[in-house]
Design a protein around this motif. Structure first.
Motif, PDB file in Angstrom:
ATOM      1  N   GLY A 155      53.547 105.762  61.861  1.00 59.31           N
ATOM      2  CA  GLY A 155      52.748 105.607  60.659  1.00 59.31           C
ATOM      3  C   GLY A 155      53.334 106.440  59.540  1.00 59.31           C
TER       4      GLY A 155
ATOM      5  N   THR B 122      52.026 106.762  56.094  1.00 60.65           N
ATOM      6  CA  THR B 122      50.971 106.417  55.144  1.00 60.65           C
ATOM      7  C   THR B 122      50.226 107.679  54.710  1.00 60.65           C
ATOM      8  OG1 THR B 122      49.112 106.207  56.691  1.00 60.65           O
ATOM      9  CG2 THR B 122      50.591 104.317  56.508  1.00 60.65           C
TER      10      THR B 122
ATOM     11  N   ARG C  12      46.358 109.406  53.964  1.00 59.17           N
ATOM     12  CA  ARG C  12      45.150 109.359  54.794  1.00 59.17           C
ATOM     13  C   ARG C  12      44.375 108.084  54.496  1.00 59.17           C
ATOM     14  NH1 ARG C  12      44.570 114.529  52.459  1.00 59.17           N
ATOM     15  NH2 ARG C  12      45.285 116.233  53.807  1.00 59.17           N
TER      16      ARG C  12
ATOM     17  N   GLU D 285      43.210 102.839  58.269  1.00 60.34           N
ATOM     18  CA  GLU D 285      44.097 101.953  59.031  1.00 60.34           C
ATOM     19  C   GLU D 285      45.100 102.711  59.895  1.00 60.34           C
ATOM     20  OE1 GLU D 285      42.434  99.756  55.577  1.00 60.34           O
ATOM     21  OE2 GLU D 285      43.376 101.735  55.837  1.00 60.34           O
ATOM     22  N   GLN D 286      45.393 103.949  59.530  1.00 60.57           N
ATOM     23  CA  GLN D 286      46.336 104.685  60.358  1.00 60.57           C
ATOM     24  C   GLN D 286      45.719 105.061  61.703  1.00 60.57           C
ATOM     25  OE1 GLN D 286      48.412 107.904  58.488  1.00 60.57           O
ATOM     26  NE2 GLN D 286      49.850 108.086  60.182  1.00 60.57           N
TER      27      GLN D 286
ATOM     28  N   TYR E 184      53.291 106.639  69.835  1.00 59.93           N
ATOM     29  CA  TYR E 184      52.944 106.671  68.411  1.00 59.93           C
ATOM     30  C   TYR E 184      53.362 107.995  67.782  1.00 59.93           C
ATOM     31  CZ  TYR E 184      50.422 106.217  64.052  1.00 59.93           C
ATOM     32  OH  TYR E 184      50.118 106.138  62.716  1.00 59.93           O
TER      33      TYR E 184
ATOM     34  N   GLY F  18      53.666 110.091  63.684  1.00 61.39           N
ATOM     35  CA  GLY F  18      53.324 110.084  62.263  1.00 61.39           C
ATOM     36  C   GLY F  18      54.411 110.743  61.443  1.00 61.39           C
TER      37      GLY F  18
ATOM     38  N   THR G  97      53.081 101.207  56.948  1.00 62.98           N
ATOM     39  CA  THR G  97      53.176 101.939  55.679  1.00 62.98           C
ATOM     40  C   THR G  97      52.272 101.304  54.634  1.00 62.98           C
ATOM     41  OG1 THR G  97      54.767 102.934  54.135  1.00 62.98           O
ATOM     42  CG2 THR G  97      55.123 100.618  54.733  1.00 62.98           C
TER      43      THR G  97
ATOM     44  N   ARG H 115      48.394 113.648  57.779  1.00 63.19           N
ATOM     45  CA  ARG H 115      48.544 112.627  58.832  1.00 63.19           C
ATOM     46  C   ARG H 115      49.883 112.692  59.554  1.00 63.19           C
ATOM     47  NH1 ARG H 115      43.866 112.368  59.941  1.00 63.19           N
ATOM     48  NH2 ARG H 115      43.942 114.277  58.750  1.00 63.19           N
TER      49      ARG H 115
END
Length: 454
Positions: A94, A96, A98, A101-102, A116, A118, A142, A251
């Motif tokens: 991820g 992105t 905050r 969807e993350q 996974y 971040g 993203t 995140r």
């Protein structure tokens, strides 16, 4: 009526504590069979009214997401990955800010048996490219704001096959990208979570690289049990029927899943704010939402003390305020008790330890400058880094732990040699200097080398 803390007798529990007592709270047969996403989400999906996430966007928008919705949506994301041909063990990242969807992407990836990770959205092209290439990532989630940086970074990352863009209106979704919302609309919301073991890789997060090259740190699905224990004892969850936890970590660092998943393991709610730190906004949110546990860094609390004049403990619901990152001065701890209604409790951990390893618990004395005492079930000490010999009380050496607790890392990503070098005998060396006083409190004394980041 005030209740006793979960860890009412620190010394007594530390002597008899067994990790099986926390594994027993898992829904599956942990640690032989455990999946993070199931334990923090799906087992609470039957009560459709229980809120998992209160989200406040930087534009002021509010969202209220239940465990049932989170389970449905993460099932959909797992199916999206399966449709794209993503396989068990593939790495999904991820990149992105905050956004809700993350969390969905994280849980859906774990349900599918993927690993996974971040990436902090403020990182630049080279840092993003390094992490994705090193991990041989297959998928990146993203947003349009980060898509340009990602496009340049991907020039050096041939492993990435799919870019999933979270865009409400389709703007920023390039040719060849996957539109998050379009894919989720087509996806089935039923999914059978992959049966994983405690030692199966689940998370891959990188250190900041502030003291050397960024290191990829792998945690297994058993990680969730260690984090759940820290949230139970250090954050003192379950003292209130509706605990609401606000963890301010970004995140892209491991603090993000620590502050969310460790709370969700116990079925409590979290608050996430999409904007940057602003004392007035924080004050308003603490007054609007019944936040019972606040987790930040000393800089947050210092700015609140300096700039937030309207904080009144009678207007707040806090019963715990926690801090990590730097030692807390006595004045800040005292300010917390006056302005927040609770003293700020220091803690210590690393990405490698996966957790808040040393904490100031509600039942032990707060000693300004000290990080507190080790989590029950964790063997920590101060050692000679050359020999691994434990040092005497008051002597400065390297803070070290023995890696037999669930949240301890599986190793550095694809680097067994570097993993071995982090140990002397059975002790993992944190790279941080410290000392232990006569009562067993740990005191941070500075950096020893580039072995890790606090």
């Amino acid at each position: 009526m005030e209740t006793a803390p979960n860890l009412a007798d620190y010394e007594g529990l530390s002597k008899v504590f067994e990790w099986d007592s926390i594994y027993a709270d898992a829904d599956w047969d942990a640690p032989d069979e455990i999946n993070v996403a199931h334990e923090v989400c799906d087992r609470y999906r039957t009560d459709r009214g229980t809120v998992a996430l209160y989200f406040v966007g930087d534009d002021g928008e509010r969202e209220r997401i239940t465990f049932w919705e989170l389970a449905q949506w993460s099932n959909g994301f797992a199916n999206v990955l399966e449709t794209l041909g993503v396989e068990r063990g593939d790495r999904v990242f991820g990149y992105t800010p905050r956004i809700p969807e993350q969390y969905v992407a994280m849980l859906g990836s774990l349900k599918a048996g993927c690993v996974y990770g971040g990436i902090e959205p403020q990182l630049g092209t080279d840092e993003v490219a390094y992490r994705l290439a090193d991990a041989e990532a297959s998928v990146v989630v993203t947003t349009p704001e980060n898509r340009d940086t990602l496009e340049t970074a991907l020039e050096d990352v041939p492993s990435v096959e799919h870019v999933i863009v979270v865009s409400d209106d389709g703007v920023g979704v390039r040719r060849g990208d996957v539109s998050y919302y379009e894919a989720m609309d087509r996806a089935d919301n039923e999914y059978e979570t992959v049966r994983t073991e405690g030692s199966d890789p689940a998370l891959l997060y990188y250190t900041s690289g502030a003291t050397g090259s960024a290191k990829g740190i792998v945690h297994g699905h058993r990680w969730i049990v260690g984090v759940a224990a820290a949230q139970l004892y250090a954050a003192d969850l379950q003292q209130h029927e509706t605990d609401l936890y606000w963890g301010a970590g970004d995140r892209g660092w491991l603090t993000a899943p620590v502050n969310a998943l460790g709370v969700w393991f116990w079925g409590h709610s979290i608050l996430a704010y999409g904007g940057g730190f602003d004392p007035d906004t924080w004050t308003a949110l603490l007054e609007e939402f019944p936040v019972t546990v606040l987790s930040g860094v000393p800089a947050h609390y210092r700015r609140l003390r300096e700039e937030a004049d309207d904080l009144e403990p009678d207007d707040l619901d806090l019963h715990r305020a926690m801090s990590t990152g730097d030692p807390l001065e006595a004045e800040l701890i005292e300010w917390g008790e006056q302005a927040l209604g609770t003293p700020i409790a220091d803690s210590y951990g690393q990405a490698e330890t996966g957790n808040m390893l040393i904490n100031t618990y509600p039942s032990i004395e707060t000693r300004p400058g000290s990080m507190g005492k080790p989590l029950p079930g964790v063997e920590a000490s101060v050692v000679d880094p050359d020999t691994g010999d434990e040092l005497e009380v008051g002597e400065t050496g390297e803070i070290a732990v023995k890696g037999e607790f669930p949240s301890f890392f599986l190793g550095y990503w694809e680097d067994p040699e570097r993993t071995d070098e982090a140990f002397v005998g059975d002790w993992y060396l944190t790279g941080d200097l410290g000392r232990i006083d006569e009562d067993g409190y740990f005191w941070f004394e500075g950096r020893a080398d580039d072995a890790g980041e606090r």
